[in-house]
Design a protein around this motif. Structure first.
Motif, PDB file in Angstrom:
ATOM      1  N   UNK A   1      35.052 -24.002 -17.626  1.00 45.52           N
ATOM      2  CA  UNK A   1      34.413 -24.811 -16.575  1.00 45.52           C
ATOM      3  C   UNK A   1      33.534 -23.931 -15.698  1.00 45.52           C
ATOM      4  N   UNK A   2      34.060 -22.765 -15.295  1.00 47.98           N
ATOM      5  CA  UNK A   2      33.299 -21.858 -14.446  1.00 47.98           C
ATOM      6  C   UNK A   2      32.047 -21.356 -15.154  1.00 47.98           C
TER       7      UNK A   2
ATOM      8  N   UNK B   1      33.736 -13.573  -9.101  1.00 51.69           N
ATOM      9  CA  UNK B   1      34.454 -12.819 -10.120  1.00 51.69           C
ATOM     10  C   UNK B   1      34.115 -13.363 -11.497  1.00 51.69           C
ATOM     11  N   UNK B   2      34.581 -12.705 -12.528  1.00 47.07           N
ATOM     12  CA  UNK B   2      34.241 -13.090 -13.891  1.00 47.07           C
ATOM     13  C   UNK B   2      35.082 -14.272 -14.363  1.00 47.07           C
ATOM     14  N   UNK B   3      34.482 -15.260 -15.030  1.00 42.84           N
ATOM     15  CA  UNK B   3      35.267 -16.355 -15.611  1.00 42.84           C
ATOM     16  C   UNK B   3      36.285 -15.871 -16.642  1.00 42.84           C
TER      17      UNK B   3
ATOM     18  N   UNK C   1      42.210 -18.521 -16.298  1.00 39.84           N
ATOM     19  CA  UNK C   1      42.798 -19.184 -17.466  1.00 39.84           C
ATOM     20  C   UNK C   1      41.698 -19.765 -18.347  1.00 39.84           C
ATOM     21  N   UNK C   2      41.957 -19.832 -19.657  1.00 39.98           N
ATOM     22  CA  UNK C   2      40.927 -20.191 -20.617  1.00 39.98           C
ATOM     23  C   UNK C   2      40.127 -21.423 -20.279  1.00 39.98           C
TER      24      UNK C   2
ATOM     25  N   UNK D   1      33.652 -26.613  -1.723  1.00 35.98           N
ATOM     26  CA  UNK D   1      34.122 -25.234  -1.870  1.00 35.98           C
ATOM     27  C   UNK D   1      34.598 -24.900  -3.283  1.00 35.98           C
ATOM     28  N   UNK D   2      35.420 -25.746  -3.912  1.00 38.50           N
ATOM     29  CA  UNK D   2      35.805 -25.420  -5.289  1.00 38.50           C
ATOM     30  C   UNK D   2      34.621 -25.292  -6.230  1.00 38.50           C
ATOM     31  N   UNK D   3      33.561 -26.073  -5.988  1.00 42.37           N
ATOM     32  CA  UNK D   3      32.373 -25.965  -6.837  1.00 42.37           C
ATOM     33  C   UNK D   3      31.771 -24.568  -6.718  1.00 42.37           C
ATOM     34  N   UNK D   4      31.760 -24.036  -5.493  1.00 48.19           N
ATOM     35  CA  UNK D   4      31.197 -22.712  -5.283  1.00 48.19           C
ATOM     36  C   UNK D   4      32.054 -21.602  -5.860  1.00 48.19           C
ATOM     37  N   UNK D   5      33.353 -21.690  -5.656  1.00 49.20           N
ATOM     38  CA  UNK D   5      34.234 -20.604  -6.084  1.00 49.20           C
ATOM     39  C   UNK D   5      34.607 -20.689  -7.561  1.00 49.20           C
ATOM     40  N   UNK D   6      34.523 -21.881  -8.151  1.00 48.05           N
ATOM     41  CA  UNK D   6      34.821 -22.031  -9.573  1.00 48.05           C
ATOM     42  C   UNK D   6      33.562 -21.680 -10.369  1.00 48.05           C
TER      43      UNK D   6
END
Length: 262
Positions: A202-203, A190-192, A196-197, A180-185
């Protein structure tokens, strides 16, 4: 030629085994097909109203991201199915039969790609129902679908390798959560630039982000203005990332299968 024909026939037999599971347990298949639709409705109608997309409707922006996320979430089904077969001894039984050694892997890959095509078709129809459309014509839309399936094909090898290496049910469950974090990150939702920078970097370099951004461009859907190198070269990265993933995990999967203990 005879060996190739034998391998293809055995691979198709394993694929038919997976298709038979669909008919024997249609509820699981339907739930898998409808889950991305529920996520689409969640973000498109419940959360999307508070997200402004430059130059377009949020659902127009969301759909290519949802297509790409579905390719990534399919990773769960691959390593779970492979892990279950290894744990229950099914893979060992296949290895003891007079069948091509590639059939287990190729059959699994073919079955998962069929599932992916079904899931993507259902999601595209759902997108059309909520007002999304491909605005750049059929050719570009077909290219976008090709990029999405290219990403899924690459992730198949990662899923096969994980399924062969991680056989503990608890570890499989933990791995499902980590998908899940792979998908949402990524830039799927939403826009990277809003992150946070370091997290945005990473996103931005997430392979899913490249495929989602390239699909938006090909579909003619709005995207986020982003001046990073990865965003400017999304199409090239959408072609390159799956190639890198396949080059890494395909040999690892073959080696892991050959080294399975009997």
């Amino acid at each position: 030629m005879n060996r190739l024909t034998w391998a293809l026939a055995d691979g198709w037999t394993v694929t038919r085994r997976e298709v038979t599971h669909w008919t024997a347990n249609p509820g699981q298949l339907v739930a898998g097909l409808l889950f991305p639709v529920m996520v689409l409705l969640l973000f498109g109608y419940l959360l999307g109203g508070g997200i402004a997309v430059p130059g377009g409707d949020y659902r127009e922006f969301l759909m290519p991201g949802m297509f790409a996320m579905t390719m990534v979430f399919g990773l769960e089904g691959t390593f779970t199915a492979i892990g279950n077969d290894v744990t229950k001894g099914v893979t060992d039984r296949f290895r003891s039969l007079p069948m091509a050694s590639s059939a287990v892997v190729s059959g699994r890959a073919a079955a998962d790609m069929l599932t992916t095509v079904l899931s993507l078709t259902v999601l595209i129809v759902s997108g059309l129902a909520v007002g999304w459309s491909a605005r750049n014509g059929f050719g570009d839309a077909l290219a976008a679908v090709g990029l999405l399936l290219w990403l899924r094909f690459a992730l198949l090898w990662a899923g096969i390798w994980l399924g062969l290496k991680i056989r503990n049910p608890e570890a499989v469950m933990a791995l499902q959560i980590l998908v899940w974090p792979i998908g949402f990150l990524s830039n799927a939702i939403t826009s990277p630039a809003t992150m946070p920078g370091w997290l945005g970097v990473i996103a931005d370099w997430n392979p899913l982000s490249s495929t989602a951004a390239a699909a938006r461009e090909l579909f003619g859907n709005p995207g986020w203005a982003n001046d990073t190198w990865a965003a400017a070269h999304a199409l090239e990265l959408a072609l390159a990332w799956p190639l890198v993933i396949t080059a890494i995990f395909a040999p690892l999967s073959v080696r892991a299968y050959r080294n399975l203990s009997r």
